[in-house]
Write an enzyme that holds these catalytic residues in place. Structure first.
Site, PDB file in Angstrom:
ATOM      1  N   CYS A   1     -11.605 -73.486  -7.635  1.00 42.70           N
ATOM      2  CA  CYS A   1     -12.638 -72.835  -6.826  1.00 42.70           C
ATOM      3  C   CYS A   1     -11.993 -72.164  -5.608  1.00 42.70           C
ATOM      4  O   CYS A   1     -11.263 -72.812  -4.860  1.00 42.70           O
ATOM      5  CB  CYS A   1     -13.652 -73.872  -6.366  1.00 42.70           C
ATOM      6  SG  CYS A   1     -14.769 -73.263  -5.101  1.00 42.70           S
TER       7      CYS A   1
ATOM      8  N   CYS B   1     -18.298 -78.769  -1.651  1.00 37.17           N
ATOM      9  CA  CYS B   1     -17.802 -77.390  -1.566  1.00 37.17           C
ATOM     10  C   CYS B   1     -18.514 -76.631  -0.441  1.00 37.17           C
ATOM     11  O   CYS B   1     -19.726 -76.475  -0.472  1.00 37.17           O
ATOM     12  CB  CYS B   1     -18.028 -76.697  -2.904  1.00 37.17           C
ATOM     13  SG  CYS B   1     -17.511 -74.995  -2.907  1.00 37.17           S
TER      14      CYS B   1
ATOM     15  N   LYS C   1     -38.704 -35.645 -13.248  1.00 36.83           N
ATOM     16  CA  LYS C   1     -37.910 -36.766 -12.716  1.00 36.83           C
ATOM     17  C   LYS C   1     -36.433 -36.584 -13.045  1.00 36.83           C
ATOM     18  O   LYS C   1     -36.079 -36.303 -14.196  1.00 36.83           O
ATOM     19  CB  LYS C   1     -38.395 -38.091 -13.329  1.00 36.83           C
ATOM     20  CG  LYS C   1     -39.807 -38.462 -12.908  1.00 36.83           C
ATOM     21  CD  LYS C   1     -39.874 -39.010 -11.501  1.00 36.83           C
ATOM     22  CE  LYS C   1     -39.727 -40.476 -11.458  1.00 36.83           C
ATOM     23  NZ  LYS C   1     -40.857 -41.294 -11.354  1.00 36.83           N
TER      24      LYS C   1
ATOM     25  N   CYS D   1     -13.050 -74.232  -2.286  1.00 40.92           N
ATOM     26  CA  CYS D   1     -12.703 -75.617  -1.944  1.00 40.92           C
ATOM     27  C   CYS D   1     -11.548 -76.169  -2.783  1.00 40.92           C
ATOM     28  O   CYS D   1     -11.217 -77.349  -2.661  1.00 40.92           O
ATOM     29  CB  CYS D   1     -13.925 -76.517  -2.089  1.00 40.92           C
ATOM     30  SG  CYS D   1     -14.388 -76.807  -3.794  1.00 40.92           S
TER      31      CYS D   1
ATOM     32  N   TYR E   1     -48.128 -32.331   2.043  1.00 43.56           N
ATOM     33  CA  TYR E   1     -48.090 -31.404   0.924  1.00 43.56           C
ATOM     34  C   TYR E   1     -49.419 -31.134   0.247  1.00 43.56           C
ATOM     35  O   TYR E   1     -49.501 -30.269  -0.604  1.00 43.56           O
ATOM     36  CB  TYR E   1     -47.078 -31.877  -0.129  1.00 43.56           C
ATOM     37  CG  TYR E   1     -47.224 -33.327  -0.533  1.00 43.56           C
ATOM     38  CD1 TYR E   1     -46.290 -34.265  -0.130  1.00 43.56           C
ATOM     39  CD2 TYR E   1     -48.297 -33.757  -1.305  1.00 43.56           C
ATOM     40  CE1 TYR E   1     -46.411 -35.595  -0.469  1.00 43.56           C
ATOM     41  CE2 TYR E   1     -48.436 -35.083  -1.664  1.00 43.56           C
ATOM     42  CZ  TYR E   1     -47.483 -36.004  -1.240  1.00 43.56           C
ATOM     43  OH  TYR E   1     -47.616 -37.316  -1.588  1.00 43.56           O
TER      44      TYR E   1
ATOM     45  N   GLU F   1     -41.936 -28.384  -5.344  1.00 47.20           N
ATOM     46  CA  GLU F   1     -41.693 -29.128  -4.092  1.00 47.20           C
ATOM     47  C   GLU F   1     -40.772 -30.304  -4.368  1.00 47.20           C
ATOM     48  O   GLU F   1     -40.829 -30.899  -5.435  1.00 47.20           O
ATOM     49  CB  GLU F   1     -43.027 -29.662  -3.536  1.00 47.20           C
ATOM     50  CG  GLU F   1     -44.018 -28.562  -3.225  1.00 47.20           C
ATOM     51  CD  GLU F   1     -45.427 -29.103  -2.933  1.00 47.20           C
ATOM     52  OE1 GLU F   1     -45.568 -30.324  -2.742  1.00 47.20           O
ATOM     53  OE2 GLU F   1     -46.355 -28.283  -2.907  1.00 47.20           O
TER      54      GLU F   1
ATOM     55  N   ASP G   1     -38.930 -39.743  -2.206  1.00 47.88           N
ATOM     56  CA  ASP G   1     -39.251 -41.099  -2.610  1.00 47.88           C
ATOM     57  C   ASP G   1     -39.624 -41.889  -1.363  1.00 47.88           C
ATOM     58  O   ASP G   1     -38.799 -42.519  -0.736  1.00 47.88           O
ATOM     59  CB  ASP G   1     -38.002 -41.697  -3.274  1.00 47.88           C
ATOM     60  CG  ASP G   1     -38.371 -42.788  -4.226  1.00 47.88           C
ATOM     61  OD1 ASP G   1     -39.574 -42.996  -4.458  1.00 47.88           O
ATOM     62  OD2 ASP G   1     -37.454 -43.445  -4.736  1.00 47.88           O
TER      63      ASP G   1
ATOM     64  N   CYS H   1     -17.653 -74.525 -10.152  1.00 48.84           N
ATOM     65  CA  CYS H   1     -16.882 -75.423  -9.312  1.00 48.84           C
ATOM     66  C   CYS H   1     -17.531 -76.804  -9.385  1.00 48.84           C
ATOM     67  O   CYS H   1     -18.737 -76.927  -9.291  1.00 48.84           O
ATOM     68  CB  CYS H   1     -16.928 -74.905  -7.877  1.00 48.84           C
ATOM     69  SG  CYS H   1     -16.541 -76.163  -6.657  1.00 48.84           S
TER      70      CYS H   1
ATOM     71  N   LYS I   1     -39.633 -33.959  -4.483  1.00 50.42           N
ATOM     72  CA  LYS I   1     -40.401 -35.205  -4.581  1.00 50.42           C
ATOM     73  C   LYS I   1     -39.652 -36.277  -3.810  1.00 50.42           C
ATOM     74  O   LYS I   1     -38.701 -36.874  -4.315  1.00 50.42           O
ATOM     75  CB  LYS I   1     -40.572 -35.593  -6.046  1.00 50.42           C
ATOM     76  CG  LYS I   1     -41.430 -36.824  -6.260  1.00 50.42           C
ATOM     77  CD  LYS I   1     -41.737 -36.965  -7.741  1.00 50.42           C
ATOM     78  CE  LYS I   1     -42.531 -38.195  -8.094  1.00 50.42           C
ATOM     79  NZ  LYS I   1     -42.159 -39.414  -7.453  1.00 50.42           N
TER      80      LYS I   1
HETATM   81  S1  IVH Z   1     -48.441 -34.360  -5.217  1.00 54.40           S
HETATM   82  C1  IVH Z   1     -52.132 -35.118  -7.514  1.00 54.40           C
HETATM   83  N1  IVH Z   1     -46.308 -33.612  -3.873  1.00 54.40           N
HETATM   84  O1  IVH Z   1     -44.754 -38.609  -5.720  1.00 54.40           O
HETATM   85  C2  IVH Z   1     -51.184 -35.036  -6.372  1.00 54.40           C
HETATM   86  N2  IVH Z   1     -46.469 -35.886  -4.520  1.00 54.40           N
HETATM   87  O2  IVH Z   1     -46.783 -39.669  -8.468  1.00 54.40           O
HETATM   88  C3  IVH Z   1     -50.081 -36.022  -6.483  1.00 54.40           C
HETATM   89  N3  IVH Z   1     -44.600 -37.276  -3.791  1.00 54.40           N
HETATM   90  O3  IVH Z   1     -47.505 -40.688  -5.362  1.00 54.40           O
HETATM   91  C4  IVH Z   1     -49.103 -35.961  -5.442  1.00 54.40           C
HETATM   92  N4  IVH Z   1     -43.501 -35.683  -2.753  1.00 54.40           N
HETATM   93  O4  IVH Z   1     -46.125 -40.297  -3.333  1.00 54.40           O
HETATM   94  C5  IVH Z   1     -46.948 -34.625  -4.476  1.00 54.40           C
HETATM   95  N5  IVH Z   1     -44.519 -32.795  -2.666  1.00 54.40           N
HETATM   96  C6  IVH Z   1     -45.143 -33.806  -3.261  1.00 54.40           C
HETATM   97  C7  IVH Z   1     -44.605 -35.127  -3.274  1.00 54.40           C
HETATM   98  C8  IVH Z   1     -45.303 -36.144  -3.935  1.00 54.40           C
HETATM   99  C9  IVH Z   1     -43.516 -36.965  -3.070  1.00 54.40           C
HETATM  100  C10 IVH Z   1     -44.896 -38.621  -4.349  1.00 54.40           C
HETATM  101  C11 IVH Z   1     -46.273 -39.112  -4.059  1.00 54.40           C
HETATM  102  C12 IVH Z   1     -46.866 -39.447  -5.395  1.00 54.40           C
HETATM  103  C13 IVH Z   1     -45.691 -39.461  -6.313  1.00 54.40           C
HETATM  104  C14 IVH Z   1     -46.002 -38.890  -7.664  1.00 54.40           C
END
Ligand code: IVH
Length: 674
Positions: free
Chosen positions: A409, A432, A315, A412, A226, A115, A119, A427, A117
């Site tokens: 500067c 100024c 990540k 001024c 999710y 999935e 932010d 400066c 992730k």
């Molecule tokens: S699963 C144990 N699924 O990523 C379950 N997290 O630390 C943990 N996040 O705090 C979360 N998309 O805020 C999961 N499809 C996704 C996600 C997701 C974003 C974030 C969530 C979590 C952090 C991972």
């Protein structure tokens, strides 16, 4: 219309609006126009006004936001909201796969759900008999904040479930903002002179942790769900993939990019694909969440600490982009420092459009050999501050020009001096204008007098209109004068006057910070305020008296003495006093410092405090905040996604406080301190 007819029509309208919300927010496929939708909503609003006895919790009209709350209640999560361990390379993903196979004694391949992730901000939603009864932030995983009123304003979240649902249901999702919506929000804020959000994540968190739900309602928030946290009676799903499908059936938005993978190599391929395609998405992602598909296996694997063994977050490396340095200009800061600033061809990076990056000082530009016209690689340090990583001399055409620091500067025309052994050019102009504006902006800033609504755009106008030339003039402003400014109606003018008035009561330490005395930040401000009962007493202090205070060295002492030696500065302080600004030490006098002698380290992000707020909360109670964990550290305060300091603290056996415990300690209910 009879009561019975009204009730029937209200129910019809609700059904219809719910259907259109679902088409629009979940399926992204509306079947009526916005105008038609609005007219349905208007009809419902006016009927509910006439027949308030029929207003229900789950009515779509309840999304507009009700009463303003003064604080968020704490709620217990039905099951703990866990966090994830990270992987940074395909090799680490393969190792994760091998580990799971070994632990499970599994022959053959394991299936995973991959999935995106996003932010954003984790939200836990609870439904009773299909009706949304609670929305909460993650908090420390066990307890979060009750943000139900705000959550209800997010139209993508169903207030009522569809189809067959269990009596009690809790799901987890990620609230987020699209990049384009985020840009628009920030543009509007800039125009109003409000502080900008650093990235969509901060904007989302700031919008949901809002005490006024109407503000949340006006923010373009979305969500993807999710996880099935809890269902009673159980939902009878065997895999994460089925869980996602079930969530969809109940009417939750589920990210359509999620993929069922038959082995880890497919997961890796998915990660690679999104690493390059992430820029095409309408929202920011910082990685891929990899979840073992079988829920039985997931449960069998259990947890390490707060992380489930069956999940891992892949990540992405910090995003870097190539762009062009269109120009290098020089800015004059409030202390008179001349800072070269790269004007860049705008590029989107880690959530927002970057068009400038500080080049710090003359040496920095020289050492990195950054020239006007150069192609450069930029990134965001800590995902927030844009920086030039390096120039690309191999791409030069010969038209690039090296940068030279001006001798006067730019604001001024006074002399600009770089003292021997110093990196900064300054400066020397006392009057100024560049420093004037900055000094007012700094004075009003959060860490200083914290005057809400007095941002750079307003200050710019105040100075341009000749209404304010130094900070003491702020306290003479009237609603009438302010009303004349651009984008300030009578109401915001009144609010601003109120906010300025309220700042008169700030503690002395903050005033000292606000004056912009060199080397006096919140910690030094606090120390000075603890040692002198008033600003007058401080103004009388000699270099020796100041140096006699532990932690005040010659550099700070000299700067303070110099400041008060300047006649102009004494005049401004007098004017502030006359205006009624507090210049005396209040009740947090020395001796009433519950955290005195204790050293804290902060790691991870707290929900209720920014870094500087947490720092100030500690320092104002006499504690000290340092950057790294050592045996001398008394407490480590741990927020969400903590860094290596957390591990270090565990290794050294240093007491660890979560946010709730930290708050208690601040409120003086910490029980034993140590
Ligand atoms: S699963 C144990 N699924 O990523 C379950 N997290 O630390 C943990 N996040 O705090 C979360 N998309 O805020 C999961 N499809 C996704 C996600 C997701 C974003 C974030 C969530 C979590 C952090 C991972």
């Amino acid at each position: 219309m009879t009561e019975l007819e009204a009730k029937k029509r209200i129910e019809e309208l609700r059904e219809e609006i719910r259907f259109h919300d679902y088409r629009y927010y979940v399926l992204d496929d509306p079947v009526i126009s916005d105008a038609e939708y609005d007219s349905l909503m208007q009809e419902l609003i006016s009927l509910e006004e006439k027949f308030p006895q029929f207003v229900t919790e789950d009515s779509p009209t309840q999304r507009v936001g009700g009463a303003v709350s003064s604080d968020f209640a704490t709620v217990n999560h039905p099951v703990p909201l866990l966090s994830l361990a990270n992987a940074y390379s395909p090799e680490e993903l393969r190792a994760f796969d091998r580990r799971l196979k070994k632990t499970l004694g599994h022959e053959g391949e394991l299936e995973y759900v991959a999935e995106l992730k996003i932010d954003g901000l984790t939200i836990a939603l609870t439904y009773q008999n299909g009706i949304l009864v609670q929305g909460a932030t993650r908090g420390n995983g066990m307890q979060g904040e009750d943000v139900t009123a705000n959550i209800k304003t997010i139209k993508a979240i169903p207030l009522k479930l569809r189809g067959q649902y269990p009596a009690t249901l809790a799901v987890r999702g990620e609230a987020y903002m699209r990049s384009a919506d985020f840009d628009r929000l920030n543009q509007a804020r800039e125009a109003r002179g409000e502080a900008l959000f650093a990235n969509p994540r901060n904007a989302t968190a700031g919008s949901i942790r809002q005490l006024n739900p109407r503000i949340t309602a006006a923010r373009p928030l979305l969500i993807y769900c999710y996880s099935l946290l809890m269902a009673d009676p159980p939902a009878q799903v065997k895999t994460q993939w089925e869980a996602l499908n079930r969530l969809k059936e109940w009417g939750f938005p589920v990210n359509p990019e999620s993929r069922l993978c038959s082995n880890i190599e497919e997961v890796i391929e998915y990660c690679r694909m999104w690493e390059t395609k992430r820029a095409d998405l309408e929202y920011e992602i910082d990685g891929i969440v990899v979840k073992i598909n079988s829920l039985e296996a997931y449960n069998k694997l259990g947890f390490t600490g707060k992380n489930p063994r069956g999940h891992i977050a892949y990540k992405f490396p910090a995003e870097q982009k190539e762009t062009t340095v269109k120009d290098i200009i020089v800015q004059v800061g409030r202390t008179g420092a001349l800072t070269p600033l790269a004007i860049l061809e705008p590029v989107r990076i880690a959530g927002s459009v970057v068009s400038r990056a500080s080049l710090h000082n003359e040496d920095y530009v020289k050492n990195k050999d950054i020239r006007i016209g150069d192609k450069v690689i930029i990134r965001k340090a800590g995902d927030v501050i844009p920086e030039v990583v390096r120039s690309l001399p191999e791409k030069r055409t010969g038209d690039e020009r090296p940068f030279t620091m001006p001798e006067v500067c730019p604001a001024c025309s006074a002399k600009a001096v770089r003292e021997p052994g110093e990196a900064v050019t300054r400066c020397v102009g006392l009057a100024c204008p560049a420093q004037q504006k900055e000094k007012i902006i700094h004075f009003a800033s959060k860490e200083a007098m914290d005057i809400e609504g007095l941002g750079p755009a307003i200050v710019e106008q105040l100075v341009a209109a000749g209404l304010v030339s130094d900070v003491s003039d702020l306290y003479k402003l009237t609603v009438q004068e302010l009303q004349g400014l651009e984008r300030l109606g009578p109401k915001s003018a009144q609010n601003l006057v109120n906010a300025i008035g309220a700042s008169k009561k700030r503690p002395l330490a903050r005033l000292l910070v606000a004056l912009g005395i060199r080397y006096v930040g919140s910690r030094v401000g606090q120390i000075l305020a603890e040692n002198f009962p008033s600003i007058d007493a401080l103004a009388q202090a000699t270099q020796e008296e100041l140096e006699a205070i532990p932690e005040i060295g010659p550099r700070i002492a000299e700067s303070v003495v110099d400041f008060f030696n300047e006649e102009q500065n004494r005049r401004v302080v007098e004017a502030l006093k006359k205006a009624g600004v507090n210049t005396r030490q209040g009740k947090t006098a020395a001796g009433e410092q519950p955290l005195a002698g204790l050293t804290f380290v902060l790691t991870g992000s707290l929900e209720g405090f920014t870094r500087s707020e947490a720092k100030e909360a500690i320092e104002s109670r006499g504690g000290k905040v340092t950057g790294s964990v050592s045996s001398k550290t008394d407490y480590v305060v741990v927020g969400a996604d903590p860094g290596s300091k957390y591990t270090k603290a565990q290794q050294l056996g240093i007491p660890i406080l979560n946010e709730a415990e930290f708050k208690k300690l601040l409120e003086g209910q910490g029980g034993e301190v140590r």
